[in-house]
Design an enzyme around this catalytic site. Structure first.
Site, PDB file in Angstrom:
ATOM      1  N   LYS A 287      29.482  82.252  51.201  1.00 48.20           N
ATOM      2  CA  LYS A 287      30.824  82.355  51.615  1.00 48.20           C
ATOM      3  C   LYS A 287      31.428  83.576  51.038  1.00 48.20           C
ATOM      4  O   LYS A 287      32.363  84.360  51.700  1.00 48.20           O
ATOM      5  CB  LYS A 287      31.650  81.079  51.279  1.00 48.20           C
TER       6      LYS A 287
ATOM      7  N   GLN B 241      34.989  73.297  47.035  1.00 53.46           N
ATOM      8  CA  GLN B 241      33.554  72.911  47.562  1.00 53.46           C
ATOM      9  C   GLN B 241      33.568  71.553  47.350  1.00 53.46           C
ATOM     10  O   GLN B 241      33.640  71.056  46.049  1.00 53.46           O
ATOM     11  CB  GLN B 241      32.510  73.994  46.818  1.00 53.46           C
TER      12      GLN B 241
ATOM     13  N   ASP C  63      39.927  74.907  55.046  1.00 53.29           N
ATOM     14  CA  ASP C  63      38.993  73.788  55.662  1.00 53.29           C
ATOM     15  C   ASP C  63      39.678  72.972  56.616  1.00 53.29           C
ATOM     16  O   ASP C  63      38.834  72.100  57.259  1.00 53.29           O
ATOM     17  CB  ASP C  63      38.606  72.932  54.476  1.00 53.29           C
TER      18      ASP C  63
END
Ligand code: NAD
Length: 301
Positions: free
Chosen positions: A60, A104, A127
């Site tokens: 990422k 995460q 997200d």
């Protein structure tokens, strides 16, 4: 009479499509910086040492730099407390150079993930897991919502085959998780498909799946979906990422497979995503697109 030949199946590789998304993100990032001086910034927070999570975080960060973003990583110890994690999120929420915050998952088991996600400023929740973004998605306020990256990537793949309007199409999503199944169903519904969500308590799953013009599998069960679950000509999107053991003596001890038995299903479907190389590569591209969108909104664009 000769049997009609089946048209060739499209193998829906995510790589070129993800590259197209990333190329647009790079271009628009350069434009945003030139016009406003605002550089999109992403912060990735990871707690613990899970190797798969470490790998995701590294890729990422790499993609973010390639897009022209500022990228920061916060690596926390496995033993970090909920309070410490929340304090970090509050600092990142207040930092004007950060437009996207990604925690995460999974977090260490002593931390309440649902509570942590609600601490992220919804405007920086790239997200799309914060309740505000979930609410915006389900009520159709998609212009300012962050849409979860994996289902958003699946929609682009579907669009590639049949376009944006799914009127008259029947879609079945297997899996009802908050991060894939439910937002996937919302997006399909918004594109006018008639949507069924199937899950572990669904009766006669194969016959439910056989109704689908579009079948999305997000289960986490290796190669569960077989050819006789698929309506001939359906579009099959495989979200699953499962590590399975190779037979003894193989070059590598493990391989990655999806929730769909690709070899079995590929001649029945009209289009099918491979695993790896299908949905997975789209997810990171969409994360970059979400971060750019958040930066543009912050810059008043
Ligand atoms: P999850 O475990 O949260 O949810 C799985 C869902 O599958 C549940 O809703 C459950 O009801 C359903 N299910 C379980 N067993 C079933 C069965 N026998 N029949 C029908 N339904 C069943 O998982 P998730 O987070 O939604 O992830 C699903 C899969 O997608 C996993 O393999 C995961 O690794 C993968 N994934 C991939 C990406 C990507 O970028 N490609 C992103 C997220 C998740």
């Amino acid at each position: 009479m000769e049997a009609a030949l089946k048209a060739e199946t499209t193998i829906l590789s995510g790589k070129p499509i993800a590259e197209r998304v990333l190329s647009t993100v790079r271009q628009e990032t350069a434009d945003l910086i030139a016009k406003t001086g605002v550089q999109p910034g992403i912060a990735v927070v990871i707690a613990g040492t899970d190797p798969a999570s470490q790998l995701y975080v590294r890729s990422k960060g790499k993609r973010a730099i390639e897009c022209g973003f500022k990228s920061v990583e916060h690596k926390l110890d496995e033993t970090v407390s909920e309070e410490e994690l929340m304090a970090l999120l509050h600092t990142l929420n207040a930092d004007p150079s950060i437009h996207g915050i990604l925690v995460q998952l999974p977090l260490p088991s002593h931390i309440n993930e649902a509570r942590i996600i609600q601490e992220i400023d919804p405007a920086k929740d790239v997200d799309g897991f914060h309740l505000i973004n979930v609410g915006k998605l389900t009520t159709g306020m998609t212009e300012t919502a962050a849409i979860p990256c994996t289902p958003a990537g699946c929609m682009i793949l579907i669009e590639e085959v049949i376009g944006k309007d799914l009127s008259g199409k029947s879609a079945v999503v297997i899996g009802r998780s908050n991060i894939v199944g439910k937002p996937m169903a919302s997006l399909l519904l918004q594109a006018n498909a008639t949507v069924t969500i199937a899950h572990s308590r669904t009766k006669d799953l194969p016959s439910v799946c056989r109704q689908a013009d579009i079948l999305v599998a997000a289960v986490g069960r290796p190669e569960m979906v077989k050819a006789n679950w698929i309506k001939p000509g359906a579009i099959v999107i495989d979200v699953g990422i499962n590590r399975v053991a190779n037979p003894p003596g193989s070059e590598k001890p493990h391989r990655i497979v999806g929730d769909v038995d690709f070899e079995d299903c590929k001649d029945v479907a009209s289009a099918i995503t491979p695993v790896p190389g299908g949905v997975g590569v789209m997810t990171i591209a969409l994360l970059m697109a979400n971060t750019l969108k958040a930066a543009k909104i912050a810059a008043g664009k």
